[in-house]
Each structure stands twice: as structure tokens, then as C-alpha cells.
Design an enzyme around this catalytic site. Structure first.
Site, PDB file in Angstrom:
ATOM      1  N   CYS A 156       9.843   1.823 -41.757  1.00 24.01           N
ATOM      2  CA  CYS A 156      11.064   2.573 -42.064  1.00 24.01           C
ATOM      3  C   CYS A 156      11.069   3.967 -41.476  1.00 24.01           C
ATOM      4  O   CYS A 156      12.134   4.509 -41.165  1.00 24.01           O
ATOM      5  CB  CYS A 156      11.331   2.596 -43.571  1.00 24.01           C
ATOM      6  N   ASP A 157       9.907   4.582 -41.280  1.00 21.10           N
ATOM      7  CA  ASP A 157       9.839   5.914 -40.673  1.00 21.10           C
ATOM      8  C   ASP A 157      10.549   5.944 -39.326  1.00 21.10           C
ATOM      9  O   ASP A 157      11.132   6.953 -38.925  1.00 21.10           O
ATOM     10  CB  ASP A 157       8.392   6.351 -40.415  1.00 21.10           C
ATOM     11  N   ALA A 158      10.462   4.815 -38.624  1.00 22.80           N
ATOM     12  CA  ALA A 158      11.023   4.733 -37.276  1.00 22.80           C
ATOM     13  C   ALA A 158      12.512   5.026 -37.248  1.00 22.80           C
ATOM     14  O   ALA A 158      13.041   5.471 -36.225  1.00 22.80           O
ATOM     15  CB  ALA A 158      10.764   3.336 -36.695  1.00 22.80           C
TER      16      ALA A 158
END
Length: 368
Positions: A156-158
């Protein structure tokens, strides 16, 4: 008795701080203080690494996202000049991995500097690399730990790191290929990691179905990355477009959830559904939520009567953890899950999140 009295004073001070009204000039002053401290300590060692972060690393990329927002508010151009010097030194290149979202983060800075200086050299390498990706898209799976899996946005950081760069390129060039690629990949990640019941994102596939003290594991900073990323994408899109409406739908669902799960102290727990098990403040996630929620108020998307106190409490608790020198404490080190944070430890991305939050708080109070 002395210890009990100290504890009571501390609790009372904390509650008084949460109720304090925010003043525009004070916001600007503390942003200035935090920005200056971070520039002075830019090459410090963080997260117990053995050397400073590379200037093009995602950690610093997230710092630049906030720093360039501060530069637009500050009274002189020295912050723009500091950022421009970084780009020039590295010939406006993205970081080393062609497909990895983390290494695209610095592209957000390059586009913003292009907007100020109108120098095409600042964005040509990013355009060239993204054009290559469009013509040679990764064929890998989103499943965690499959071969070359992080060549796509399967954590999800992406969604903070790369998609806003694609959206910015679409906005400034008008070339829809950038928007189309971004939409396809963002939707794939969301279909894979978004929990429709909780309206939050799992960090990656490995956390789906796992429990921590009986609660689902939704990492605070991970969801902060997503929430801020949504804002940075929507800022680039036509409000009447179907793409904007797609992101707005996710944004509203997350905002409503975040409003409900803010801690009484004003921060968000490291494991968002596990306040009782993670009482320590964590300011990178909290700052991203303050940024996103304040933006929603400023855009007329979120009801101010409902969300203003949430934002005020969040901002005041952040400011309460800024040292007299200007360091933002209680920033969790590099990781991928709920963990620990300390009053005397920070990270560059925490500063970036704080400056992003401050920029929207400043606007909320009438600042230009």
C-alpha cells in the site's frame, strides 16, 4: 504522591493542548522551525541504518513532497533553492530501480519544481522512464514474494510513492497514457488490498487474514501513505472526471473511518484498530491523516462541523511532539507493520508528512 501529581499535570496539559485554538502564524512558525531543523540534519543517520539515506531514496522523496509545499508558503525562495540543488546534483534522475514505486517518489518534487521554473530538463528523465514502463509494463503478480513482485504496486505504501507522479505528468503534458496506466495499476492494487468492510488498506497480501490481539492489522503509516497519495492524485485531476470520482469515493470512505478511530489523545494508533495495544503516539501516520482531512475541509468535500475538531486535535498533538529545536518526535522507524516509536527519534518522511499537514492547516486558517 509526587509521581501521581506529575502524571495528572501531564494529562491535564495534554487535554489543554488538544483544546487549543490554532493560529495561522503559529502554524507557519512551527513549520519553519521543523523545516530548518530537518535541512540542518538532512544527512543524519535514521532508523538505525549505518549510513544516511540516499538523496533520491523514497524516505527523502517523501520529505521533499512536504518541503516543496512549505517552500510555497515560506517568505523566501531558499527552500526552493535547496530542493533545486538536489535535483541538479542528480541530473533530475529517479532513483536506481526502473519499476519500483519507491524509486519514483522523487519525481513528485521534479514536477513541482518544473511548475515553478518551467525548465523541461527537470522532468525529461521521468517522462522517458515512464514512457518505457508504459511500453514494457511489468508482467508480475501482485501476490507477495512472487518473482519481481514489487515491480508493480503490491504494497500500500506504493500508492503514495508512484501514482501521484503519473497523475502530475498527465496534468502537465495532457497525455492520457500516463493517467490510463496509473488508473489500471491503482485499481488492481485497491482490488487486492482494500478491505471493503473496514475501508482501510492492508499493507500487503501477507497481512490479509492475520490478527493482532484479535484485531485486523491495518498499519497506520501504510494507510497514511494511501490517504495522502489520494489527495496528491486528486489535486491533479478534473473534479468532473470519472477518474477523480473513483479516488474521491475511496477518500470519503477512509475519511469517515479515520474520523471514528482517532484516539482521545489526537493521534492514530500504529495498528489502526488496536488502540488498546498500541498506546504510543506515531506521528508520520497521524500527520498524513491531518493533511488529508484538512485538505478535504479546504476543498468543501468534508463537513467542517464534523471534521474540524478531528483535524485540530491531530495538529495539536503533532505540534506537542515538536522539540524546542524543531525535531518532530514519535516517528516510527522504517518498517511495514505496527511497532514502536520514541519521543527522541524521528525520520525524514515524518517531517515531510508534518509539512504537508501544516500546508493544509495554514490554508484552512486563511493562509495563501
Amino acid at each position: 504522591m509526587k509521581a501521581l501529581l506529575s502524571l495528572l499535570i501531564s494529562i491535564l496539559s495534554s487535554h489543554l493542548l488538544l483544546g487549543q485554538k490554532i493560529h495561522k502564524q503559529e502554524v507557519k512558525n512551527v513549520m519553519n522551525q521543523v523545516a530548518d531543523w530537518q535541512i540542518e540534519h538532512y544527512q543524519d543517520i535514521y532508523s538505525e541504518r549505518d549510513q544516511p539515506h540516499h538523496p533520491l531514496d523514497w524516505t527523502n522523496g517523501a520529505l521533499y513532497v512536504g518541503m516543496v509545499k512549505w517552500a510555497a508558503v515560506a517568505d523566501d525562495d531558499k527552500y526552493y533553492e535547496w530542493l533545486e540543488e538536489i535535483g541538479e546534483k542528480h541530473q533530475w534522475q529517479l532513483h536506481r530501480r526502473k519499476y519500483h514505486a519507491d524509486d519514483h517518489t522523487v519525481g513528485q518534487l521534479y514536477v513541482e519544481l518544473y511548475r515553478k521554473y518551467l525548465d523541461m530538463e527537470m522532468i525529461e528523465p521521468t517522462k522517458e522512464q515512464f514512457n518505457f514502463i508504459i511500453l514494457h509494463p511489468a508482467q508480475t503478480s501482485l501476490n507477495w514474494k512472487t518473482p519481481y513482485h514489487q515491480d508493480r504496486w503490491n504494497w500500500c505504501d506504493a500508492l503514495f510513492m508512484s501514482p501521484p507522479v503519473w497523475a502530475k505528468l498527465y496534468n502537465i503534458t495532457g497525455e492520457k497514457k500516463y493517467l490510463d496506466f496509473m488508473m489500471t495499476e491503482f485499481k488492481a492494487t485497491t482490488d487486492f488490498l482494500f478491505d471493503k468492510k473496514e475501508n482501510l488498506y492492508y499493507r500487503d497480501e501477507s497481512y490479509i487474514g492475520k490478527l493482532d490481539n484479535g484485531t485486523k492489522i491495518f498499519w497506520s503509516r501504510g494507510n497514511g501513505w494511501v490517504f495522502a497519495g489520494l489527495v496528491n492524485i486528486m489535486n491533479e485531476l478534473d473534479e468532473n472526471s470519472k477518474e477523480y470520482r473513483y479516488f474521491l469515493n475511496i477518500y470519503k470512505k477512509m475519511a469517515s473511518k479515520l474520523h471514528k478511530i482517532q484516539t482521545p489523545e489526537g493521534h492514530w494508533a500504529m495498528s489502526l484498530l488496536g488502540q488498546n495495544f498500541y498506546p504510543t503516539p506515531e506521528n508520520s501516520g497521524t500527520a498524513f491523516y491531518v493533511y488529508g482531512l484538512a485538505w478535504g475541509i479546504n476543498q468543501g468535500i468534508l463537513d467542517k462541523a464534523t471534521y474540524a475538531l478531528t483535524v485540530q486535535k491531530g495538529w495539536n498533538t503533532l505540534v506537542g511532539h515538536v522539540t524546542t529545536e524543531g525535531m518532530l518526535g514519535y516517528v516510527q522507524p522504517i518498517g511495514a507493520a505496527p511497532g514502536k516509536a520514541w519521543a527522541d527519534k524521528t525520520e525524514v518522511y515524518g517531517t515531510g508528512a508534518f509539512l504537508s499537514a501544516g500546508s493544509e492547516i495554514y490554508k484552512m486558517l486563511g493562509g495563501k
